[in-house]
Design a protein around this motif. Structure first.
Motif, PDB file in Angstrom:
ATOM      1  N   ARG A  86       0.918  -1.316  -0.173  1.00 42.63           N
ATOM      2  CA  ARG A  86      -0.125   0.102  -0.054  1.00 42.63           C
ATOM      3  C   ARG A  86       0.904   1.247   0.042  1.00 42.63           C
ATOM      4  O   ARG A  86       1.455   1.695   0.935  1.00 42.63           O
ATOM      5  CB  ARG A  86      -0.859   0.066   1.147  1.00 42.63           C
ATOM      6  CG  ARG A  86      -1.900  -1.078   1.347  1.00 42.63           C
ATOM      7  CD  ARG A  86      -2.924  -0.857   0.012  1.00 42.63           C
ATOM      8  NE  ARG A  86      -3.872  -2.091  -0.084  1.00 42.63           N
ATOM      9  CZ  ARG A  86      -4.052  -2.978  -1.241  1.00 42.63           C
ATOM     10  NH1 ARG A  86      -3.277  -2.462  -2.199  1.00 42.63           N
ATOM     11  NH2 ARG A  86      -4.745  -3.945  -1.150  1.00 42.63           N
ATOM     12  N   TRP A  87       1.024   1.779  -1.027  1.00 41.53           N
ATOM     13  CA  TRP A  87       1.974   3.039  -1.338  1.00 41.53           C
ATOM     14  C   TRP A  87       0.894   4.163  -0.565  1.00 41.53           C
ATOM     15  O   TRP A  87      -0.270   4.304  -0.939  1.00 41.53           O
ATOM     16  CB  TRP A  87       1.916   3.413  -2.789  1.00 41.53           C
ATOM     17  CG  TRP A  87       2.653   2.375  -3.318  1.00 41.53           C
ATOM     18  CD1 TRP A  87       2.589   1.346  -4.219  1.00 41.53           C
ATOM     19  CD2 TRP A  87       4.219   2.319  -3.228  1.00 41.53           C
ATOM     20  NE1 TRP A  87       3.634   0.686  -4.669  1.00 41.53           N
ATOM     21  CE2 TRP A  87       4.809   1.356  -3.966  1.00 41.53           C
ATOM     22  CE3 TRP A  87       5.207   3.134  -2.640  1.00 41.53           C
ATOM     23  CZ2 TRP A  87       6.168   0.748  -4.013  1.00 41.53           C
ATOM     24  CZ3 TRP A  87       6.529   2.656  -2.802  1.00 41.53           C
ATOM     25  CH2 TRP A  87       6.979   1.498  -3.475  1.00 41.53           C
ATOM     26  N   THR A  88       1.644   5.041   0.063  1.00 41.38           N
ATOM     27  CA  THR A  88       0.974   6.075   0.781  1.00 41.38           C
ATOM     28  C   THR A  88       1.490   7.384   0.354  1.00 41.38           C
ATOM     29  O   THR A  88       0.834   8.511   0.958  1.00 41.38           O
ATOM     30  CB  THR A  88       1.185   5.869   2.178  1.00 41.38           C
ATOM     31  OG1 THR A  88       2.592   5.992   2.604  1.00 41.38           O
ATOM     32  CG2 THR A  88       0.391   4.587   2.798  1.00 41.38           C
ATOM     33  N   GLY A  89       2.480   7.829  -0.465  1.00 37.25           N
ATOM     34  CA  GLY A  89       2.772   8.910  -0.699  1.00 37.25           C
ATOM     35  C   GLY A  89       3.857   9.389  -1.452  1.00 37.25           C
ATOM     36  O   GLY A  89       4.888   8.349  -1.324  1.00 37.25           O
ATOM     37  N   LEU A  90       4.015  10.462  -2.212  1.00 35.28           N
ATOM     38  CA  LEU A  90       5.352  10.612  -2.955  1.00 35.28           C
ATOM     39  C   LEU A  90       5.946  12.041  -2.616  1.00 35.28           C
ATOM     40  O   LEU A  90       5.166  12.736  -2.740  1.00 35.28           O
ATOM     41  CB  LEU A  90       5.014  10.565  -4.426  1.00 35.28           C
ATOM     42  CG  LEU A  90       6.172  10.951  -5.564  1.00 35.28           C
ATOM     43  CD1 LEU A  90       7.286  10.046  -5.193  1.00 35.28           C
ATOM     44  CD2 LEU A  90       5.714  11.073  -6.907  1.00 35.28           C
ATOM     45  N   GLU A  91       7.164  12.091  -2.339  1.00 35.10           N
ATOM     46  CA  GLU A  91       7.502  13.536  -1.889  1.00 35.10           C
ATOM     47  C   GLU A  91       8.778  13.397  -3.050  1.00 35.10           C
ATOM     48  O   GLU A  91       9.785  12.890  -2.966  1.00 35.10           O
ATOM     49  CB  GLU A  91       8.245  13.310  -0.710  1.00 35.10           C
ATOM     50  CG  GLU A  91       8.811  14.919  -0.255  1.00 35.10           C
ATOM     51  CD  GLU A  91       9.376  14.636   1.370  1.00 35.10           C
ATOM     52  OE1 GLU A  91       9.851  15.758   1.637  1.00 35.10           O
ATOM     53  OE2 GLU A  91       9.373  13.629   1.727  1.00 35.10           O
ATOM     54  N   ILE A  92       8.830  14.634  -3.767  1.00 38.02           N
ATOM     55  CA  ILE A  92       9.855  14.900  -4.854  1.00 38.02           C
ATOM     56  C   ILE A  92      10.877  15.612  -3.931  1.00 38.02           C
ATOM     57  O   ILE A  92      10.823  16.662  -3.376  1.00 38.02           O
ATOM     58  CB  ILE A  92       9.502  15.688  -6.112  1.00 38.02           C
ATOM     59  CG1 ILE A  92       8.494  14.729  -6.844  1.00 38.02           C
ATOM     60  CG2 ILE A  92      10.626  16.200  -6.843  1.00 38.02           C
ATOM     61  CD1 ILE A  92       8.990  13.491  -7.328  1.00 38.02           C
ATOM     62  N   LEU A  93      12.136  15.414  -4.032  1.00 39.33           N
ATOM     63  CA  LEU A  93      13.023  16.058  -3.065  1.00 39.33           C
ATOM     64  C   LEU A  93      14.031  17.005  -3.962  1.00 39.33           C
ATOM     65  O   LEU A  93      14.614  17.672  -3.170  1.00 39.33           O
ATOM     66  CB  LEU A  93      13.966  14.981  -2.146  1.00 39.33           C
ATOM     67  CG  LEU A  93      13.166  14.019  -1.442  1.00 39.33           C
ATOM     68  CD1 LEU A  93      13.876  12.854  -0.661  1.00 39.33           C
ATOM     69  CD2 LEU A  93      12.643  14.849  -0.334  1.00 39.33           C
ATOM     70  N   GLY A  94      14.074  16.433  -5.300  1.00 40.23           N
ATOM     71  CA  GLY A  94      14.942  17.303  -5.893  1.00 40.23           C
ATOM     72  C   GLY A  94      15.014  16.848  -7.532  1.00 40.23           C
ATOM     73  O   GLY A  94      14.828  15.745  -7.792  1.00 40.23           O
ATOM     74  N   THR A  95      15.257  17.698  -8.163  1.00 36.77           N
ATOM     75  CA  THR A  95      15.332  17.464  -9.686  1.00 36.77           C
ATOM     76  C   THR A  95      16.540  18.020 -10.264  1.00 36.77           C
ATOM     77  O   THR A  95      17.207  19.023  -9.750  1.00 36.77           O
ATOM     78  CB  THR A  95      13.988  17.834 -10.522  1.00 36.77           C
ATOM     79  OG1 THR A  95      14.204  19.226 -10.363  1.00 36.77           O
ATOM     80  CG2 THR A  95      12.920  17.195  -9.915  1.00 36.77           C
ATOM     81  N   VAL A 107      15.710  12.781 -10.875  1.00 39.23           N
ATOM     82  CA  VAL A 107      14.587  13.096  -9.817  1.00 39.23           C
ATOM     83  C   VAL A 107      14.717  12.028  -8.587  1.00 39.23           C
ATOM     84  O   VAL A 107      15.132  10.976  -8.630  1.00 39.23           O
ATOM     85  CB  VAL A 107      13.312  12.525 -10.268  1.00 39.23           C
ATOM     86  CG1 VAL A 107      12.295  13.068  -9.364  1.00 39.23           C
ATOM     87  CG2 VAL A 107      12.809  13.274 -11.710  1.00 39.23           C
ATOM     88  N   THR A 108      15.201  12.883  -7.382  1.00 41.15           N
ATOM     89  CA  THR A 108      15.365  12.305  -6.319  1.00 41.15           C
ATOM     90  C   THR A 108      14.005  12.312  -5.509  1.00 41.15           C
ATOM     91  O   THR A 108      13.546  13.512  -5.330  1.00 41.15           O
ATOM     92  CB  THR A 108      16.553  12.926  -5.545  1.00 41.15           C
ATOM     93  OG1 THR A 108      17.766  13.071  -6.035  1.00 41.15           O
ATOM     94  CG2 THR A 108      16.720  12.428  -4.078  1.00 41.15           C
ATOM     95  N   PHE A 109      13.611  11.262  -5.018  1.00 39.79           N
ATOM     96  CA  PHE A 109      12.286  11.132  -4.167  1.00 39.79           C
ATOM     97  C   PHE A 109      12.278  10.377  -3.066  1.00 39.79           C
ATOM     98  O   PHE A 109      13.209   9.574  -2.731  1.00 39.79           O
ATOM     99  CB  PHE A 109      11.246  10.746  -5.344  1.00 39.79           C
ATOM    100  CG  PHE A 109      11.521   9.388  -5.597  1.00 39.79           C
ATOM    101  CD1 PHE A 109      10.800   8.221  -5.421  1.00 39.79           C
ATOM    102  CD2 PHE A 109      12.194   8.949  -6.868  1.00 39.79           C
ATOM    103  CE1 PHE A 109      10.802   6.810  -5.637  1.00 39.79           C
ATOM    104  CE2 PHE A 109      12.469   7.866  -7.294  1.00 39.79           C
ATOM    105  CZ  PHE A 109      11.696   6.865  -6.631  1.00 39.79           C
ATOM    106  N   ARG A 110      11.154  10.359  -2.365  1.00 43.59           N
ATOM    107  CA  ARG A 110      10.978   9.557  -1.310  1.00 43.59           C
ATOM    108  C   ARG A 110       9.235   8.975  -1.543  1.00 43.59           C
ATOM    109  O   ARG A 110       8.576   9.717  -1.417  1.00 43.59           O
ATOM    110  CB  ARG A 110      11.071   9.913   0.044  1.00 43.59           C
ATOM    111  CG  ARG A 110      10.629   9.028   1.139  1.00 43.59           C
ATOM    112  CD  ARG A 110      11.062   9.509   2.712  1.00 43.59           C
ATOM    113  NE  ARG A 110      12.489   9.369   2.655  1.00 43.59           N
ATOM    114  CZ  ARG A 110      13.431  10.391   2.911  1.00 43.59           C
ATOM    115  NH1 ARG A 110      12.740  11.656   2.617  1.00 43.59           N
ATOM    116  NH2 ARG A 110      14.710  10.280   2.857  1.00 43.59           N
ATOM    117  N   ALA A 111       9.176   7.698  -1.689  1.00 49.37           N
ATOM    118  CA  ALA A 111       7.952   6.952  -1.801  1.00 49.37           C
ATOM    119  C   ALA A 111       7.744   6.199  -0.623  1.00 49.37           C
ATOM    120  O   ALA A 111       8.328   5.316  -0.217  1.00 49.37           O
ATOM    121  CB  ALA A 111       7.859   6.076  -3.011  1.00 49.37           C
TER     122      ALA A 111
END
Length: 140
Positions: A86-95, A107-111
């Protein structure tokens, strides 16, 4: 004696329920956000948009879209998507780069998912004008 009526909903049209926002984290409804990419109606214009649409595809278990947007050089033979995850969110940390003026981007992210998160720096390239996912480096 006259009868008083309560202010009921009878006879009134109810307002349509608002469309849920897209799983990618943007406030637009899924159909007009990532859904149009998943249906093949448009190509993601930037590496970040592709990253968001791929996250939404993981949420929706859209293996076809994930394979279609994976670089042919690094695309796995098959995907094993876990329907229990169950994925609960995506945060884009940098591009970096990844716009219409570039041929590569990151793209740096935290899923986040129920029970944890995935922190990654993903690399993207253009193939025949369309952004595709190449690979990623896990961070943390």
């Amino acid at each position: 004696m006259s009868r008083r009526t309560s202010n009921s909903r009878r006879g009134r049209a109810s307002a349509p329920a608002p469309s849920p926002s897209c799983p990618c984290g943007l406030p637009d409804p899924y159909d007009s956000c990532c859904g149009r990419f998943h249906r093949g109606e448009a190509a993601a214009p930037t590496a970040e948009t592709l990253m968001r649409s791929r996250y939404a595809a993981f949420v929706k278990l859209d293996e076809e879209y994930l394979r279609r947007t994976w670089h042919p050089r690094t695309r796995p033979a098959r995907l094993d998507l876990d329907p229990a995850l169950r994925w609960t969110g995506l945060e884009i940390l940098g591009t970096a780069d990844g716009t219409a003026f570039h041929s590569t981007g990151t793209v740096t992210f935290r899923a986040s998912f129920k029970g944890g998160s995935l922190h990654e720096r993903s690399r993207f390239e253009r193939v025949e004008g369309a952004w595709v996912y190449v690979d990623g480096e896990f961070l943390d």
